[in-house]
Design a protein around this motif. Structure first.
Motif, PDB file in Angstrom:
ATOM      1  N   ASP A 132      -6.082  10.875   3.487  1.00  0.00           N
ATOM      2  CA  ASP A 132      -6.248   9.454   3.163  1.00  0.00           C
ATOM      3  C   ASP A 132      -5.527   8.585   4.178  1.00  0.00           C
ATOM      4  O   ASP A 132      -4.501   8.993   4.745  1.00  0.00           O
ATOM      5  CB  ASP A 132      -5.660   9.129   1.789  1.00  0.00           C
ATOM      6  N   ARG A 133      -6.043   7.382   4.387  1.00  0.00           N
ATOM      7  CA  ARG A 133      -5.371   6.367   5.192  1.00  0.00           C
ATOM      8  C   ARG A 133      -5.599   5.015   4.535  1.00  0.00           C
ATOM      9  O   ARG A 133      -6.550   4.838   3.775  1.00  0.00           O
ATOM     10  CB  ARG A 133      -5.922   6.345   6.629  1.00  0.00           C
ATOM     11  N   PHE A 134      -4.700   4.043   4.827  1.00  0.00           N
ATOM     12  CA  PHE A 134      -4.907   2.710   4.279  1.00  0.00           C
ATOM     13  C   PHE A 134      -4.481   1.649   5.287  1.00  0.00           C
ATOM     14  O   PHE A 134      -3.732   1.920   6.238  1.00  0.00           O
ATOM     15  CB  PHE A 134      -4.154   2.522   2.958  1.00  0.00           C
ATOM     16  N   LEU A 135      -4.963   0.439   5.065  1.00  0.00           N
ATOM     17  CA  LEU A 135      -4.647  -0.713   5.908  1.00  0.00           C
ATOM     18  C   LEU A 135      -4.138  -1.833   5.009  1.00  0.00           C
ATOM     19  O   LEU A 135      -4.790  -2.189   4.024  1.00  0.00           O
ATOM     20  CB  LEU A 135      -5.885  -1.180   6.669  1.00  0.00           C
TER      21      LEU A 135
ATOM     22  N   ALA B  13      -7.790  -2.090   3.375  1.00  0.00           N
ATOM     23  CA  ALA B  13      -8.794  -1.026   3.262  1.00  0.00           C
ATOM     24  C   ALA B  13      -8.130   0.287   2.882  1.00  0.00           C
ATOM     25  O   ALA B  13      -6.942   0.510   3.156  1.00  0.00           O
ATOM     26  CB  ALA B  13      -9.555  -0.865   4.582  1.00  0.00           C
ATOM     27  N   VAL B  14      -8.909   1.152   2.244  1.00  0.00           N
ATOM     28  CA  VAL B  14      -8.508   2.539   2.026  1.00  0.00           C
ATOM     29  C   VAL B  14      -9.644   3.415   2.528  1.00  0.00           C
ATOM     30  O   VAL B  14     -10.809   3.030   2.472  1.00  0.00           O
ATOM     31  CB  VAL B  14      -8.211   2.843   0.540  1.00  0.00           C
ATOM     32  N   ALA B  15      -9.284   4.587   3.032  1.00  0.00           N
ATOM     33  CA  ALA B  15     -10.287   5.534   3.537  1.00  0.00           C
ATOM     34  C   ALA B  15      -9.880   6.941   3.127  1.00  0.00           C
ATOM     35  O   ALA B  15      -8.692   7.284   3.184  1.00  0.00           O
ATOM     36  CB  ALA B  15     -10.406   5.433   5.057  1.00  0.00           C
TER      37      ALA B  15
ATOM     38  N   ASN C  99      -5.368  13.965  -2.601  1.00  0.00           N
ATOM     39  CA  ASN C  99      -4.592  12.892  -1.978  1.00  0.00           C
ATOM     40  C   ASN C  99      -4.807  11.630  -2.804  1.00  0.00           C
ATOM     41  O   ASN C  99      -5.899  11.402  -3.322  1.00  0.00           O
ATOM     42  CB  ASN C  99      -5.065  12.626  -0.551  1.00  0.00           C
ATOM     43  N   VAL C 100      -3.778  10.805  -2.924  1.00  0.00           N
ATOM     44  CA  VAL C 100      -3.900   9.572  -3.700  1.00  0.00           C
ATOM     45  C   VAL C 100      -3.389   8.396  -2.874  1.00  0.00           C
ATOM     46  O   VAL C 100      -2.305   8.462  -2.292  1.00  0.00           O
ATOM     47  CB  VAL C 100      -3.151   9.662  -5.050  1.00  0.00           C
ATOM     48  N   THR C 101      -4.195   7.347  -2.806  1.00  0.00           N
ATOM     49  CA  THR C 101      -3.862   6.166  -2.017  1.00  0.00           C
ATOM     50  C   THR C 101      -4.222   4.912  -2.790  1.00  0.00           C
ATOM     51  O   THR C 101      -5.293   4.837  -3.399  1.00  0.00           O
ATOM     52  CB  THR C 101      -4.606   6.171  -0.671  1.00  0.00           C
ATOM     53  N   VAL C 102      -3.307   3.935  -2.758  1.00  0.00           N
ATOM     54  CA  VAL C 102      -3.499   2.685  -3.491  1.00  0.00           C
ATOM     55  C   VAL C 102      -3.035   1.514  -2.650  1.00  0.00           C
ATOM     56  O   VAL C 102      -2.000   1.587  -1.979  1.00  0.00           O
ATOM     57  CB  VAL C 102      -2.705   2.679  -4.815  1.00  0.00           C
ATOM     58  N   VAL C 103      -3.780   0.419  -2.684  1.00  0.00           N
ATOM     59  CA  VAL C 103      -3.360  -0.858  -2.120  1.00  0.00           C
ATOM     60  C   VAL C 103      -3.534  -1.909  -3.206  1.00  0.00           C
ATOM     61  O   VAL C 103      -4.604  -1.997  -3.812  1.00  0.00           O
ATOM     62  CB  VAL C 103      -4.178  -1.248  -0.871  1.00  0.00           C
TER      63      VAL C 103
ATOM     64  N   GLY D 162       0.827  -1.200   0.000  1.00  0.00           N
ATOM     65  CA  GLY D 162       0.000   0.000   0.000  1.00  0.00           C
ATOM     66  C   GLY D 162       0.862   1.251   0.000  1.00  0.00           C
ATOM     67  O   GLY D 162       1.976   1.249   0.541  1.00  0.00           O
ATOM     68  N   GLY D 163       0.367   2.303  -0.626  1.00  0.00           N
ATOM     69  CA  GLY D 163       1.087   3.564  -0.639  1.00  0.00           C
ATOM     70  C   GLY D 163       0.134   4.743  -0.681  1.00  0.00           C
ATOM     71  O   GLY D 163      -1.000   4.628  -1.164  1.00  0.00           O
ATOM     72  N   THR D 164       0.577   5.883  -0.171  1.00  0.00           N
ATOM     73  CA  THR D 164      -0.267   7.082  -0.160  1.00  0.00           C
ATOM     74  C   THR D 164       0.592   8.327  -0.321  1.00  0.00           C
ATOM     75  O   THR D 164       1.785   8.326   0.021  1.00  0.00           O
ATOM     76  CB  THR D 164      -1.082   7.165   1.147  1.00  0.00           C
ATOM     77  N   HIS D 165       0.009   9.391  -0.851  1.00  0.00           N
ATOM     78  CA  HIS D 165       0.711  10.663  -1.058  1.00  0.00           C
ATOM     79  C   HIS D 165      -0.312  11.780  -0.940  1.00  0.00           C
ATOM     80  O   HIS D 165      -1.459  11.629  -1.360  1.00  0.00           O
ATOM     81  CB  HIS D 165       1.361  10.683  -2.438  1.00  0.00           C
ATOM     82  N   GLN D 166       0.080  12.914  -0.393  1.00  0.00           N
ATOM     83  CA  GLN D 166      -0.866  14.017  -0.217  1.00  0.00           C
ATOM     84  C   GLN D 166      -1.212  14.710  -1.527  1.00  0.00           C
ATOM     85  O   GLN D 166      -2.181  15.489  -1.590  1.00  0.00           O
ATOM     86  CB  GLN D 166      -0.329  15.048   0.767  1.00  0.00           C
ATOM     87  N   GLY D 167      -0.459  14.428  -2.591  1.00  0.00           N
ATOM     88  CA  GLY D 167      -0.720  15.067  -3.865  1.00  0.00           C
ATOM     89  C   GLY D 167      -0.002  16.393  -3.994  1.00  0.00           C
ATOM     90  O   GLY D 167       0.778  16.783  -3.120  1.00  0.00           O
ATOM     91  N   ARG D 168      -0.279  17.109  -5.069  1.00  0.00           N
ATOM     92  CA  ARG D 168       0.433  18.352  -5.369  1.00  0.00           C
ATOM     93  C   ARG D 168      -0.354  19.607  -5.011  1.00  0.00           C
ATOM     94  O   ARG D 168       0.143  20.718  -5.200  1.00  0.00           O
ATOM     95  CB  ARG D 168       0.802  18.389  -6.852  1.00  0.00           C
TER      96      ARG D 168
END
Length: 255
Positions: free
Chosen positions: A34-37, A46-48, A242-246, A21-27
């Motif tokens: 965002d948060r992920f599990l 999970a992603v939220a 924000n961008v989040t992916v699992v 899983g990874g996340t970034h606040q964006g530009r």
């Protein structure tokens, strides 16, 4: 595959070898809401996405992810996985509502999309517009449906596909944990096949990448490499949220 409201599944482990899983606040956004599990030991991911523009969106998304992790860590043998997820969502919902009340009834909430694997089956519960995709046999399918105003109007044939693409209120979410009096969670389930790949993501990814983009970047890559590439491309194309992916590869099933 069957699509239902939150229902009951069974609990048996599936062996997994590759998830990330990874996340970034964006530009554009000043903070990451965002948060992920990523818990392969518990067979839960999970992603939220904390509601952008609202106070304490990061608190809301954190409450959901923490509640899911705690519920699955404490779950006893025989407890159904969807029931455990439902318990976690209700717990987080109550906590978010309490924080809102304590702070003058500020509006705060979060989407959530989960993946639960048990007994050779996948269970995907969600609310809001965070998504789960399944890549199987060279095809990508969106397993969730966005709980948004524009998607509701499309389903009711009130607007055309062309009108939907230019709809001025694309980001209006109909359901989010912590916002309404009671949480609304929809779920879909089906059989898992060896070689399946699941992609969980927030709308910061799908704002910039098509389904085909996602499939191309995931196919043939490790879960870690796929996450890195998906986030990288979203940022290159503007990273307006924000961008989040699992990413979860299922190479084989435990029998």
């Amino acid at each position: 595959m069957t699509r239902t409201m939150i229902s009951i599944g069974t609990e048996t482990r599936i062996s997994l070898q590759d998830c990330y899983g990874g996340t970034h606040q964006g530009r554009v956004r000043p903070i990451n809401e965002d948060r992920f599990l990523n818990r392969p030991d518990l067979n839960v991911w999970a992603v939220a996405d904390g509601m952008g523009g609202h106070a304490h969106g990061d608190i809301a998304s954190s409450a959901i992810i923490q509640a899911v992790a705690e519920e699955f860590e404490a779950t006893k043998a025989g407890v159904k996985v969807l029931q455990a997820f439902s318990n976690a969502v209700h717990s987080a919902h109550n906590r978010i509502r309490a924080i809102s009340e304590a702070n003058g009834k500020i509006v705060m909430g979060s989407t959530v999309a989960g993946l639960l694997l048990a007994e050779g089956r996948f269970h995907i519960p969600w609310t809001g517009d965070s998504r789960v995709y399944l890549i199987r046999n060279g095809r990508i399918s969106q397993m969730t449906r966005d709980h948004t105003e524009v998607q509701m109007l499309l389903r009711e044939n009130a607007i055309s596909e062309e009108e939907a693409r230019n709809w001025p209120r694309k980001n209006v979410i109909l359901h989010a944990i912590g916002v309404n009096e009671a949480p609304y969670v929809e779920a879909i389930e089906g059989d898992v096949e060896a070689g399946d790949t699941f992609v969980l993501c927030t709308d910061g990814l799908t704002a910039h990448l098509t389904d085909q983009d996602i499939q191309i970047l995931v196919t043939g890559n490790t879960a870690q490499r796929a996450c890195v590439e998906l986030v990288r491309v979203a940022l290159e194309r503007g990273g307006k949220d924000n961008v989040t992916v699992v990413v979860v590869h299922v190479p084989a099933l435990a029998r």
